[in-house]
Design a protein around this motif. Structure first.
Motif, mmCIF file in Angstrom:
data_model
loop_
_atom_site.group_PDB
_atom_site.id
_atom_site.type_symbol
_atom_site.label_atom_id
_atom_site.label_comp_id
_atom_site.label_asym_id
_atom_site.label_seq_id
_atom_site.Cartn_x
_atom_site.Cartn_y
_atom_site.Cartn_z
ATOM 1 N N GLU A 140 28.980 15.012 -20.291
ATOM 2 C CA GLU A 140 27.783 14.753 -21.108
ATOM 3 C C GLU A 140 27.111 13.439 -20.707
ATOM 4 O O GLU A 140 25.888 13.374 -20.575
ATOM 5 N N VAL A 141 27.897 12.403 -20.487
ATOM 6 C CA VAL A 141 27.339 11.108 -20.094
ATOM 7 C C VAL A 141 26.761 11.190 -18.681
ATOM 8 O O VAL A 141 25.681 10.657 -18.417
ATOM 9 N N VAL A 142 27.440 11.859 -17.791
ATOM 10 C CA VAL A 142 26.936 12.011 -16.421
ATOM 11 C C VAL A 142 25.602 12.759 -16.441
ATOM 12 O O VAL A 142 24.648 12.371 -15.759
ATOM 13 N N THR A 143 25.512 13.797 -17.244
ATOM 14 C CA THR A 143 24.266 14.554 -17.368
ATOM 15 C C THR A 143 23.154 13.675 -17.927
ATOM 16 O O THR A 143 22.017 13.707 -17.440
ATOM 17 N N ALA A 144 23.472 12.885 -18.945
ATOM 18 C CA ALA A 144 22.479 11.979 -19.539
ATOM 19 C C ALA A 144 22.009 10.950 -18.523
ATOM 20 O O ALA A 144 20.807 10.649 -18.435
ATOM 21 N N ARG A 145 22.939 10.405 -17.741
ATOM 22 C CA ARG A 145 22.568 9.434 -16.708
ATOM 23 C C ARG A 145 21.641 10.076 -15.680
ATOM 24 O O ARG A 145 20.617 9.481 -15.306
ATOM 25 N N ASN A 146 21.988 11.260 -15.230
ATOM 26 C CA ASN A 146 21.165 11.936 -14.230
ATOM 27 C C ASN A 146 19.771 12.232 -14.767
ATOM 28 O O ASN A 146 18.780 12.087 -14.040
ATOM 29 N N ALA A 147 19.675 12.630 -16.031
ATOM 30 C CA ALA A 147 18.373 12.910 -16.634
ATOM 31 C C ALA A 147 17.534 11.639 -16.726
ATOM 32 O O ALA A 147 16.332 11.653 -16.451
ATOM 33 N N LEU A 148 18.176 10.530 -17.067
ATOM 34 C CA LEU A 148 17.445 9.260 -17.145
ATOM 35 C C LEU A 148 16.979 8.800 -15.772
ATOM 36 O O LEU A 148 15.864 8.284 -15.634
ATOM 37 N N VAL A 149 17.809 8.974 -14.773
ATOM 38 C CA VAL A 149 17.409 8.612 -13.410
ATOM 39 C C VAL A 149 16.177 9.422 -13.014
ATOM 40 O O VAL A 149 15.200 8.872 -12.481
ATOM 41 N N THR A 150 16.193 10.700 -13.310
ATOM 42 C CA THR A 150 15.048 11.553 -12.997
ATOM 43 C C THR A 150 13.805 11.079 -13.735
ATOM 44 O O THR A 150 12.724 10.980 -13.144
ATOM 45 N N ASP A 151 13.952 10.772 -15.021
ATOM 46 C CA ASP A 151 12.813 10.293 -15.809
ATOM 47 C C ASP A 151 12.267 8.977 -15.259
ATOM 48 O O ASP A 151 11.058 8.810 -15.113
ATOM 49 N N LEU A 152 13.162 8.066 -14.963
ATOM 50 C CA LEU A 152 12.724 6.754 -14.458
ATOM 51 C C LEU A 152 12.052 6.873 -13.089
ATOM 52 O O LEU A 152 11.050 6.203 -12.826
ATOM 53 N N CYS A 153 12.603 7.710 -12.255
ATOM 54 C CA CYS A 153 12.048 7.847 -10.898
ATOM 55 C C CYS A 153 10.724 8.601 -10.881
ATOM 56 O O CYS A 153 9.953 8.483 -9.935
ATOM 57 N N SER A 154 10.464 9.360 -11.925
ATOM 58 C CA SER A 154 9.212 10.117 -11.966
ATOM 59 C C SER A 154 8.078 9.335 -12.637
ATOM 60 O O SER A 154 6.926 9.757 -12.583
ATOM 61 N N GLU A 155 8.412 8.200 -13.245
ATOM 62 C CA GLU A 155 7.378 7.394 -13.884
ATOM 63 C C GLU A 155 6.560 6.638 -12.849
ATOM 64 O O GLU A 155 7.091 6.186 -11.836
ATOM 65 N N GLU A 156 5.303 6.493 -13.141
ATOM 66 C CA GLU A 156 4.413 5.732 -12.260
ATOM 67 C C GLU A 156 4.655 4.246 -12.474
ATOM 68 O O GLU A 156 4.719 3.779 -13.615
ATOM 69 N N LEU A 157 4.830 3.530 -11.386
ATOM 70 C CA LEU A 157 5.043 2.085 -11.485
ATOM 71 C C LEU A 157 3.763 1.390 -11.922
ATOM 72 O O LEU A 157 2.672 1.742 -11.480
ATOM 73 N N GLN A 158 3.948 0.415 -12.797
ATOM 74 C CA GLN A 158 2.803 -0.362 -13.262
ATOM 75 C C GLN A 158 2.993 -1.819 -12.874
ATOM 76 O O GLN A 158 4.075 -2.358 -13.036
ATOM 77 N N PRO A 159 1.927 -2.448 -12.376
ATOM 78 C CA PRO A 159 2.057 -3.848 -11.950
ATOM 79 C C PRO A 159 2.265 -4.771 -13.125
ATOM 80 O O PRO A 159 2.004 -4.519 -14.219
#
Length: 80
Positions: free
Chosen positions: A61-80
């Motif tokens: 469950e924790v591994v799945t949550a970590r992977n989902a967060l990584v996906t969410d963070l990596c898909s966000e547009e970077l803001q200056p």
């Protein structure tokens, strides 16, 4: 993480979560998950991810949550 009064409030909230769950005899993983949920509710995704990576020998469950967060963070547009 935030700074000033907001940081102090967050730290106090996290201490409260830890104290309550420790009193309930929750394990380290459950405490980390509760803290991660707190961060998620406050839109602090990177902090949630960081706390989930502190779990030694994480459950699926924790591994799945970590992977989902990584996906969410990596898909966000970077803001200056």
């Amino acid at each position: 993480m935030a700074s000033g009064e907001e940081r102090d409030r967050i730290a106090a909230d996290l201490e409260q979560i830890t104290a309550e769950l420790t009193h309930e005899q929750a394990d380290a993983e459950a405490i980390a998950q509760a803290k991660a949920n707190y961060f998620l509710k406050n839109e602090l995704l990177a902090d949630a991810l960081q706390i989930l990576f502190t779990v030694e020998d994480p459950s699926a469950e924790v591994v799945t949550a970590r992977n989902a967060l990584v996906t969410d963070l990596c898909s966000e547009e970077l803001q200056p």
